[in-house]
Design a protein around this motif. Structure first.
Motif, PDB file in Angstrom:
ATOM      1  N   LEU A   1       0.745   0.822  -3.917  1.00  0.00           N
ATOM      2  CA  LEU A   1      -0.498   1.233  -4.566  1.00  0.00           C
ATOM      3  C   LEU A   1      -0.764   2.728  -4.414  1.00  0.00           C
ATOM      4  O   LEU A   1      -1.028   3.422  -5.401  1.00  0.00           O
ATOM      5  CB  LEU A   1      -1.662   0.428  -3.978  1.00  0.00           C
ATOM      6  CG  LEU A   1      -3.060   0.790  -4.493  1.00  0.00           C
ATOM      7  CD1 LEU A   1      -3.152   0.567  -6.000  1.00  0.00           C
ATOM      8  CD2 LEU A   1      -4.129  -0.012  -3.758  1.00  0.00           C
ATOM      9  N   LEU A   2      -0.693   3.245  -3.193  1.00  0.00           N
ATOM     10  CA  LEU A   2      -1.014   4.664  -2.977  1.00  0.00           C
ATOM     11  C   LEU A   2      -0.018   5.602  -3.652  1.00  0.00           C
ATOM     12  O   LEU A   2      -0.445   6.583  -4.289  1.00  0.00           O
ATOM     13  CB  LEU A   2      -1.113   4.944  -1.481  1.00  0.00           C
ATOM     14  CG  LEU A   2      -2.270   4.235  -0.750  1.00  0.00           C
ATOM     15  CD1 LEU A   2      -2.285   4.615   0.718  1.00  0.00           C
ATOM     16  CD2 LEU A   2      -3.604   4.561  -1.407  1.00  0.00           C
TER      17      LEU A   2
ATOM     18  N   LEU B   1       0.805  -1.211   0.000  1.00  0.00           N
ATOM     19  CA  LEU B   1       0.000   0.000   0.000  1.00  0.00           C
ATOM     20  C   LEU B   1       0.845   1.271   0.000  1.00  0.00           C
ATOM     21  O   LEU B   1       0.536   2.226  -0.723  1.00  0.00           O
ATOM     22  CB  LEU B   1      -0.931   0.016   1.217  1.00  0.00           C
ATOM     23  CG  LEU B   1      -2.120  -0.933   1.192  1.00  0.00           C
ATOM     24  CD1 LEU B   1      -2.851  -0.877   2.528  1.00  0.00           C
ATOM     25  CD2 LEU B   1      -3.064  -0.600   0.048  1.00  0.00           C
TER      26      LEU B   1
END
Length: 290
Positions: A278-279, A271
């Protein structure tokens, strides 16, 4: 509860917690570099295969000598090396790829190991082989893990350059006539050694988790091999310490608690990590479109 009672008191007050901590950190020193090289060589699932491959040898050692660390370790090492050699020969002389051969042999090994233990042992014995007990590590197990970690670091230091080159560009190694196969075989021996050392503490099904999860997460945080190695060591060490503390305070099994924290670190890395998380990727995409 004070911070001292949460973080320090379990290790200061109980010898078994200190022994577990030393064993886990020694295991981290050997398994994290090996796990990172497995990831770089695109052999991540092979670590899982080899962790199952040591089970029948450990089971034979158990049936012959009971819960004897030397017998079980020797049996696990022989079984792991045998599976690696058989998979290598099958890859060389058939059209089946190496990962498929390892999968086939590890499934056969796992089934054989479970049958051997269940035939002459008890469910408790099988659970000990599969999941281990890091809080019950004795002097012999500590010596084994420390010795394997020391040998692993020395061998990796000696063959680091050719092994890394063979991992990144095996075609070039073959073109210049370098002994890539020799480094590959030696590396597989190191994998087996670290899994054998880890099964006594974390069990055959858990030791591969501490080897692979920090290494996979580290790829998302650093660009250089040295940086990835440092991140993998940091994540593995924090997972070991945090898992032992979680096990102590929440009365949970220690091995799964350690692997759970390593898995959480992996999920957070997917993340938040700057290299492929992802972010950060969504943020960069939105910034470029605007």
């Amino acid at each position: 509860m004070s911070l001292h009672e949460v973080l320090v008191a379990p290790f200061a007050d109980f010898a078994f917690m200190r022994r577990a901590l030393v064993g886990c950190l020694a295991l981290v020193l050997g398994s994290a570099p090996v796990g990172l090289l497995l990831v770089m060589r695109r052999m991540s699932l092979m670590g899982d295969a080899m962790s199952h491959a040591v089970l029948p040898g450990a089971a034979v050692g158990y049936l012959l000598a009971g819960l004897s660390l030397p017998a079980m370790s020797a049996g696990g090492f022989v079984a792991g090396v045998l599976v690696a050699l058989l998979a290598g020969l099958a890859t060389r002389y058939t059209e089946v790829k190496e990962d498929a051969n390892f999968a086939g042999f590890y499934l056969l090994s796992l089934a054989l190991g479970v049958l051997l233990v269940s035939k002459s042992g008890s469910n408790v014995d099988l659970m000990h082989l599969l999941f281990g007990s890091v809080l019950a590590v004795d002097d012999a197990a500590l010596l084994l893990v420390a010795s394997v970690a020391s040998v692993t670091l020395l061998i990796l230091a000696a063959i680091y350059r050719p092994l890394l080159l063979e991992s990144l560009d095996p075609v070039f190694m073959r073109a210049i006539g370098a002994r890539g196969g020799l480094w590959h075989l030696l590396f597989l021996l190191l994998v087996v050694m670290n899994l054998v050392a880890g099964f006594q503490a974390l069990g055959t099904l858990m030791s591969v988790g501490l080897m692979m999860l920090p290494a996979i997460a580290a790829r998302l945080w650093a660009a250089s091999v040295g940086g990835m190695l440092l991140v993998a060591l940091l994540i593995a060490s924090l997972s070991a310490v945090g898992g032992l503390l979680l096990s102590y305070h929440a009365e949970l099994p220690s091995g799964p608690a350690i692997i759970l924290l390593a898995g959480i670190a992996y999920l957070l890395s997917m993340l938040l990590a700057p290299r492929g998380g992802l972010l950060p990727r969504l943020f960069r995409s939105r910034h470029l479109t605007n």
